[in-house]
Design an enzyme around this catalytic site. Sequence first.
Site, PDB file in Angstrom:
ATOM      1  N   LEU A 296       0.858  -1.190   0.000  1.00  0.00           N
ATOM      2  CA  LEU A 296       0.000   0.000   0.000  1.00  0.00           C
ATOM      3  C   LEU A 296       0.887   1.230   0.000  1.00  0.00           C
ATOM      4  O   LEU A 296       1.910   1.264   0.681  1.00  0.00           O
ATOM      5  CB  LEU A 296      -0.900  -0.025   1.240  1.00  0.00           C
ATOM      6  CG  LEU A 296      -1.717   1.222   1.605  1.00  0.00           C
ATOM      7  CD1 LEU A 296      -2.985   0.813   2.372  1.00  0.00           C
ATOM      8  CD2 LEU A 296      -0.933   2.235   2.453  1.00  0.00           C
ATOM      9  N   ASN A 297       0.480   2.267  -0.784  1.00  0.00           N
ATOM     10  CA  ASN A 297       1.109   3.573  -0.564  1.00  0.00           C
ATOM     11  C   ASN A 297       0.066   4.686  -0.606  1.00  0.00           C
ATOM     12  O   ASN A 297      -0.908   4.601   0.151  1.00  0.00           O
ATOM     13  CB  ASN A 297       2.355   3.800  -1.427  1.00  0.00           C
ATOM     14  CG  ASN A 297       2.168   3.688  -2.909  1.00  0.00           C
ATOM     15  OD1 ASN A 297       1.802   2.653  -3.440  1.00  0.00           O
ATOM     16  ND2 ASN A 297       2.454   4.764  -3.615  1.00  0.00           N
ATOM     17  N   ASP A 298       0.193   5.716  -1.407  1.00  0.00           N
ATOM     18  CA  ASP A 298      -0.558   6.961  -1.258  1.00  0.00           C
ATOM     19  C   ASP A 298      -2.070   6.774  -1.090  1.00  0.00           C
ATOM     20  O   ASP A 298      -2.695   5.995  -1.819  1.00  0.00           O
ATOM     21  CB  ASP A 298      -0.374   7.853  -2.495  1.00  0.00           C
ATOM     22  CG  ASP A 298       1.066   8.078  -2.853  1.00  0.00           C
ATOM     23  OD1 ASP A 298       1.958   7.594  -2.140  1.00  0.00           O
ATOM     24  OD2 ASP A 298       1.309   8.733  -3.885  1.00  0.00           O
TER      25      ASP A 298
ATOM     26  N   GLN B 186      -3.092   3.522  -3.324  1.00  0.00           N
ATOM     27  CA  GLN B 186      -2.197   2.813  -4.221  1.00  0.00           C
ATOM     28  C   GLN B 186      -1.963   1.408  -3.682  1.00  0.00           C
ATOM     29  O   GLN B 186      -1.630   1.225  -2.503  1.00  0.00           O
ATOM     30  CB  GLN B 186      -0.864   3.557  -4.312  1.00  0.00           C
ATOM     31  CG  GLN B 186      -0.929   4.890  -5.025  1.00  0.00           C
ATOM     32  CD  GLN B 186      -0.917   4.700  -6.533  1.00  0.00           C
ATOM     33  OE1 GLN B 186       0.126   4.561  -7.139  1.00  0.00           O
ATOM     34  NE2 GLN B 186      -2.087   4.699  -7.133  1.00  0.00           N
TER      35      GLN B 186
ATOM     36  N   TYR C  27      -1.650   5.309 -11.231  1.00  0.00           N
ATOM     37  CA  TYR C  27      -0.953   6.096 -10.222  1.00  0.00           C
ATOM     38  C   TYR C  27      -1.924   7.058  -9.522  1.00  0.00           C
ATOM     39  O   TYR C  27      -3.104   7.104  -9.829  1.00  0.00           O
ATOM     40  CB  TYR C  27       0.223   6.845 -10.858  1.00  0.00           C
ATOM     41  CG  TYR C  27       1.444   5.977 -11.086  1.00  0.00           C
ATOM     42  CD1 TYR C  27       1.369   4.580 -11.078  1.00  0.00           C
ATOM     43  CD2 TYR C  27       2.688   6.546 -11.306  1.00  0.00           C
ATOM     44  CE1 TYR C  27       2.482   3.788 -11.280  1.00  0.00           C
ATOM     45  CE2 TYR C  27       3.814   5.755 -11.511  1.00  0.00           C
ATOM     46  CZ  TYR C  27       3.711   4.380 -11.494  1.00  0.00           C
ATOM     47  OH  TYR C  27       4.827   3.594 -11.695  1.00  0.00           O
TER      48      TYR C  27
ATOM     49  N   ARG D 268       2.054  14.042 -12.717  1.00  0.00           N
ATOM     50  CA  ARG D 268       1.145  13.057 -12.119  1.00  0.00           C
ATOM     51  C   ARG D 268       0.381  13.632 -10.928  1.00  0.00           C
ATOM     52  O   ARG D 268       0.591  14.756 -10.511  1.00  0.00           O
ATOM     53  CB  ARG D 268       1.925  11.819 -11.689  1.00  0.00           C
ATOM     54  CG  ARG D 268       3.097  12.055 -10.751  1.00  0.00           C
ATOM     55  CD  ARG D 268       3.767  10.735 -10.404  1.00  0.00           C
ATOM     56  NE  ARG D 268       4.981  10.880  -9.614  1.00  0.00           N
ATOM     57  CZ  ARG D 268       6.204  10.929 -10.119  1.00  0.00           C
ATOM     58  NH1 ARG D 268       6.383  10.863 -11.423  1.00  0.00           N
ATOM     59  NH2 ARG D 268       7.256  11.055  -9.319  1.00  0.00           N
TER      60      ARG D 268
ATOM     61  N   GLU E  93       5.247  16.046  -5.760  1.00  0.00           N
ATOM     62  CA  GLU E  93       4.209  15.032  -5.869  1.00  0.00           C
ATOM     63  C   GLU E  93       2.970  15.428  -5.062  1.00  0.00           C
ATOM     64  O   GLU E  93       3.021  16.249  -4.150  1.00  0.00           O
ATOM     65  CB  GLU E  93       4.734  13.675  -5.370  1.00  0.00           C
ATOM     66  CG  GLU E  93       5.832  13.094  -6.243  1.00  0.00           C
ATOM     67  CD  GLU E  93       6.111  11.637  -5.933  1.00  0.00           C
ATOM     68  OE1 GLU E  93       6.059  10.820  -6.873  1.00  0.00           O
ATOM     69  OE2 GLU E  93       6.386  11.318  -4.760  1.00  0.00           O
TER      70      GLU E  93
END
Length: 459
Positions: free
Chosen positions: A20-22, A38, A81, A140, A196
């Site tokens: 898992l990320n953002d 994510q 993304y 992005r 980001e």
Amino acid sequence: MNKSDAYNLKYHITPPYGLLNDPNGLAFFNHQYHVFYQWNPKGTEHKHKCWGHVVSSDLVHWQRKSVALEPSEWYDKDGIYSGGGLVHNEKLYLFYTGNVTRDDGVKESYQCAAISEDGEYFQKTGPLFEHPKGYTRHVRDPKVWGDQNGNWWMIVGAQSEDLTGDTLIYKSKDLSNWKCQGSFFEHNSEFGYMWECPDIINFSENDVFVFSPQGLPEVGEYCRNPNQSGYIVGKLSEIGRFNGNLSDFKELDRGFDFYAPQSFKVNDRIIMFGWMSAMNEEAERAVPTIQEGWIHALTLPREIVLSNGVLYQKPLRELQLLRLDGMHYNGEIQKNSVWQLPSLQVELIINFSMLTANFTMKVRDAVQIDYDREQNSLTVWRTNWLTNQREYRKATLNNRLTEIQMFIESSSLEIFANEGEEVFSLRYFLEDTEQRSVLLEAGDNEGEVRIYQLQECAG
């Protein structure tokens, strides 16, 4: 493979397996809070990115839904993304970046949308505009909002061809046709090599630009993580320009593990989630949960309030729903106190009525918190699981310390000082599940300590 009690987070959002990320696409739709993130369901590396999906009616108890977005089209075949969410005309819009690696090895990115009428099944609509000239493929993380004049605005993180960070802004009348308006705000100085996850938060008195710049140099006690997340207070004009100064950049979270935050507004509140990680690749590959087939988590949701130019991150009042009946402990601060926590899911609150000396706290003999009264500073220590060396993060408070609120888990800790004036988020890893002590060496300080056992209700 099962998650062990030593590391599993039972009231945070974690992946069922994989990486898992953002946090992505935050929205309140059809009477539910929607949190996307994510997700690599195929492994614990940063590959094969999809959007995982959980929903809740109270921001505490989360239900997993099927994967919301996954690579399937020419414009997103190598990864879905990050991006934002928006509710309009009883539909939930998701905006994301499609990642593509061409047959010749060239990498491309496309800003895309997907629409849902039920909040579960999403129809992709494809790229929204051509890639901007003068920028590398690193464009992005679209975030979209509407204004009072019927305009739609989108900001995206970007990297200029001179390899410096920037944010671009686009304008639309219909959420389909977008026109680039240039840089979100004027800046002449280099400030990292990529920005980001840009976000804009509107308050009555000011606006706040939140973003995650990569490549900032460490300066004293600031910018000590591999990548940063922070904000600038300014004003958003009617033509979509942000008036603010990079020199006013403030870090959002002073702990070891916080990145890529995203906010959304529900009624009169602004709620934010972050990704509880800011590790370099070597430290990430050494995280013990990889052996269990999963890695990383989101932070607890936080209410965001602007006061005197400072963003306060307050634990949501809904988090009190986590508390099991009755307090585990309620008493006065003693010079030397030791408590045995009832479980590895605990909320601990210390209110200081009189703070006359330094103090030290040790949580499970794994994390140490030092307060220096003369400096009015908090220093948080942990042992790095890769190097086995002690490391710290330090913040000096603007106001005299009156409260510390901590949410303790088996392998995470979130510390809120002065109702979120400063926050420290971090992971730590301790195999011994029976080590549940909290030691407070408090000197002559006076105040009250409360300890609550919390439910296990992770998503």
